[in-house]
Design a protein around this motif. Structure first.
Motif, PDB file in Angstrom:
ATOM      1  N   THR A 102     -55.640  20.606-123.010  1.00 19.18           N
ATOM      2  CA  THR A 102     -56.884  19.875-123.236  1.00 19.18           C
ATOM      3  C   THR A 102     -57.811  20.030-122.027  1.00 19.18           C
ATOM      4  OG1 THR A 102     -55.706  17.921-122.441  1.00 19.18           O
ATOM      5  CG2 THR A 102     -55.863  18.189-124.807  1.00 19.18           C
ATOM      6  N   CYS A 140     -56.585  23.462-128.225  1.00 20.56           N
ATOM      7  CA  CYS A 140     -55.934  22.522-127.305  1.00 20.56           C
ATOM      8  C   CYS A 140     -54.497  22.212-127.717  1.00 20.56           C
ATOM      9  CB  CYS A 140     -56.742  21.234-127.233  1.00 20.56           C
ATOM     10  SG  CYS A 140     -58.437  21.517-126.773  1.00 20.56           S
ATOM     11  N   CYS A 146     -56.072  16.956-128.235  1.00 23.26           N
ATOM     12  CA  CYS A 146     -57.528  17.085-128.263  1.00 23.26           C
ATOM     13  C   CYS A 146     -58.158  15.733-128.629  1.00 23.26           C
ATOM     14  CB  CYS A 146     -57.921  18.180-129.243  1.00 23.26           C
ATOM     15  SG  CYS A 146     -59.618  18.746-129.002  1.00 23.26           S
TER      16      CYS A 146
HETATM   17 FE1  FES Z   1     -59.872  19.753-126.952  1.00 22.83          FE
HETATM   18 FE2  FES Z   1     -61.667  19.332-124.858  1.00 22.83          FE
HETATM   19  S1  FES Z   1     -61.841  20.686-126.597  1.00 22.83           S
HETATM   20  S2  FES Z   1     -59.762  18.396-125.280  1.00 22.83           S
END
Ligand code: FES
Length: 558
Positions: free
Chosen positions: A191, A51, A119
């Motif tokens: 994300t 992310c 994240c």
């Molecule tokens: Fe990082 Fe969902 S896995 S925001």
């Protein structure tokens, strides 16, 4: 103490100043830049955090903004928490990242800081650390992913993963198709694409006033995100010269605004824990009674998954967080301060006016008339539990059923799909020993529907645990039961066949067992074993329960 102040006090001729300046010169910097205010950039890239893949270009853009305002940008690393790679759960390390962030801000010479995260646990950790350090700070998020496509329908991590996985378990789709879907769920950096925890925290940061207006929902791959990054650098430089500290931005009023926003976006249950922990760093308490009042007054206005239909990219084009806040205006504290030096009221006055009403509804035409999240109390959760009513099945809101108990995560994994499991659709699945002290409070509260029921078409059941649930999940799920089972809460006393009653109307969750019998069962409860050394020992000895944000007890307050 700020770097500028320190330099002024020690004087340019002090040995300390000469040495540190000399060593900074190794970075090939001119005297002019070395005399400029310093803006730290707390960056958390990691090969284990997908992310945060775009962090290097965000760092570059923030640096541009700092340089353009005559400052010196200095990027520094902190640990990074990639949601899907951390064992037993990223939650166990949020406080570690918060400590890392706080101490590095405090220890290194800088006048302001830009925090880059995205994240789930990274933004809360950065805000907790920055608030405790209380150096002027701007939060910049990495931004949400863009959606993929499968057979003409849009897909986004991770609400659609769960939907397709449920269909796979129920035998509706085969392993070839689930493999294709897996490849299409997360196709860009950024994300999770829905209103999960990361998106909820991004929207909360903007509402608190510590992230720039309009910045929360910009997709990770949109060039506007780089413009927002550059502007974050500029704003941080202005803060270096004229400080507005996180403690002036994150106040009881702005925390209440953020809670309202969370209700209106149908946000993540995890965000309540994180916002509680952030507020706790400023000595601000969030009571479950106040949370329920706010929830009952605040409708769900945003039609995004997992509660509704859209994705974060839709919220961006619909008008963003400002469009939601404008609908909530009569309920908000408009005099809260933002890092730009404007009040929330001033920000909303100047925000773009056009709103896509398919995504952000008017206050009196909501997605749901009541807020997305409520707290429950009762004999099963004397200190409270959290329930995401916006993502639950209404026919289960008033429900009584027989408990089917799993003693922990291993027991759950071993028996949930056992064809011999004694379970019916109207039973209540109970998971114990998945709270903060037991194992760091993983996102295990979204218990799978037992395979034999899934194959009969059962899509939802009442499920209860002391665990958390992913912000991207949905269902009739009671979470964060406190005190947790490992701490000897009544959850530890539940046995197979006990009756449990949920009443959303009365905001209660009750174990229908005589209280003397509960006490007798708990008298033989053995406390969880504490590890002998290291971070695990620190964590288990000092982590608080969910209603206090699962922060370490010695980090809360100012
Ligand atoms: Fe990082 Fe969902 S896995 S925001």
């Amino acid at each position: 103490m700020q770097w500028q102040t320190l330099r002024a006090e020690t004087g340019s001729r002090s040995i300390w100043s000469a040495l540190s300046k000399g060593l900074l010169k190794v970075g090939a910097l001119s005297d002019a830049l070395l005399d400029a205010p310093i803006v730290g950039i707390a960056a958390a890239p990691s090969g284990f955090n997908n992310c945060h893949r775009n962090i290097s270009e965000l760092v570059e853009a923030v640096s541009r903004g700092v340089l353009a305002e005559g400052g010196l940008p200095r990027v520094f690393p902190t640990i990074s928490l990639g949601e899907v790679f951390l064992n037993p759960t990223s939650m166990k390390f949020r406080n570690l990242m918060a400590m890392d962030t706080e101490e590095m801000i405090r220890a290194q010479p800088m006048d302001a800081v830009v925090l880059i995260g995205g994240c789930d646990k990274t933004v809360p950790a950065q805000l907790m650390g920055a608030l405790s350090a209380d150096l002027p700070a701007v939060q910049l998020v990495t931004g949400p992913m863009s959606t993929g496509r499968h057979k003409g329908e849009r897909l986004g991590a991770c609400t659609d993963c769960r939907r397709f996985w449920g269909r796979f378990r129920g035998g509706e789709i085969d392993s070839d198709e689930i493999e294709i879907v897996e490849g299409r769920l997360a196709q860009t950096t950024g994300t999770c694409a829905v209103m999960g925890t990361a998106s909820s925290m991004a929207c909360i940061a903007e509402t608190l006033g510590i992230a720039l207006p309009g910045s929360a929902a910009i997709p990770a791959v949109n060039s506007a995100r780089l413009v927002a990054a550059e502007e974050s650098g500029r704003v941080a430089m202005r803060l270096a010269k004229n400080p507005i500290r996180p403690s002036q931005v994150i106040t009881a009023k702005s925390v209440e605004n953020a809670l309202r926003l969370l209700m209106a976006v149908g946000g993540s249950t995890n965000a309540i824990i994180h916002l509680t922990a952030i507020a706790g760093r400023a000595g601000i308490a969030i009571s479950y009674d106040r949370l329920n009042e706010i929830s009952d007054e605040t409708p769900v206005l945003v039609d995004l998954k997992p509660v509704g239909e859209g994705y974060m990219e839709d919220l961006f084009t619909a008008g963003g967080v400002a469009a939601v806040l404008r609908e909530l205006k009569p309920l908000l504290h408009l005099d809260t301060m933002t890092v730009e030096g404007r009040t929330l009221g001033q920000v909303l006055e100047s925000a773009p006016r056009w709103v896509d009403r398919k995504v952000v509804r008017e206050f009196d035409k909501p997605v749901s008339p009541l807020g997305g999240l409520i707290a429950l109390k009762g004999s099963l959760a004397p200190d409270g539990a959290i329930f995401k009513r916006a993502a639950a099945t209404e026919s289960l809101f008033e429900h009584e059923g027989r408990a089917v108990v799993f003693e922990g995560l291993e027991d759950l994994a071993a028996r949930i799909d056992d064809p011999g499991l004694d379970v019916k659709a109207d039973d209540v699945l109970v998971l114990k020993n998945a709270g903060p002290k037991a194992c760091g409070m993983p996102e295990a509260g979204y218990l799978p529907i037992p395979r034999k029921l899934a194959q009969q078409g059962v899509k939802d059941m009442l499920r209860i645990s002391d665990a958390r649930m992913s912000g991207t999940a949905f269902g009739t799920v009671v979470l964060h039961v406190a005190p947790e089972a490992a701490q000897g809460g009544p959850l530890a006393a539940v046995r197979n066949g006990d009756r449990i009653r949920l009443s959303v109307t009365n905001k209660r969750i009750d174990l229908l067992v005589d209280k003397d019998e509960i006490a007798k069962r708990l008298s033989t409860h053995t406390p969880v074993e504490v590890p002998r050394r290291g971070y695990a020992a620190l964590y288990q000895n000092t982590v608080t329960q969910a209603p206090l944000g699962c922060d370490f007890d010695f980090l809360a307050g100012r």
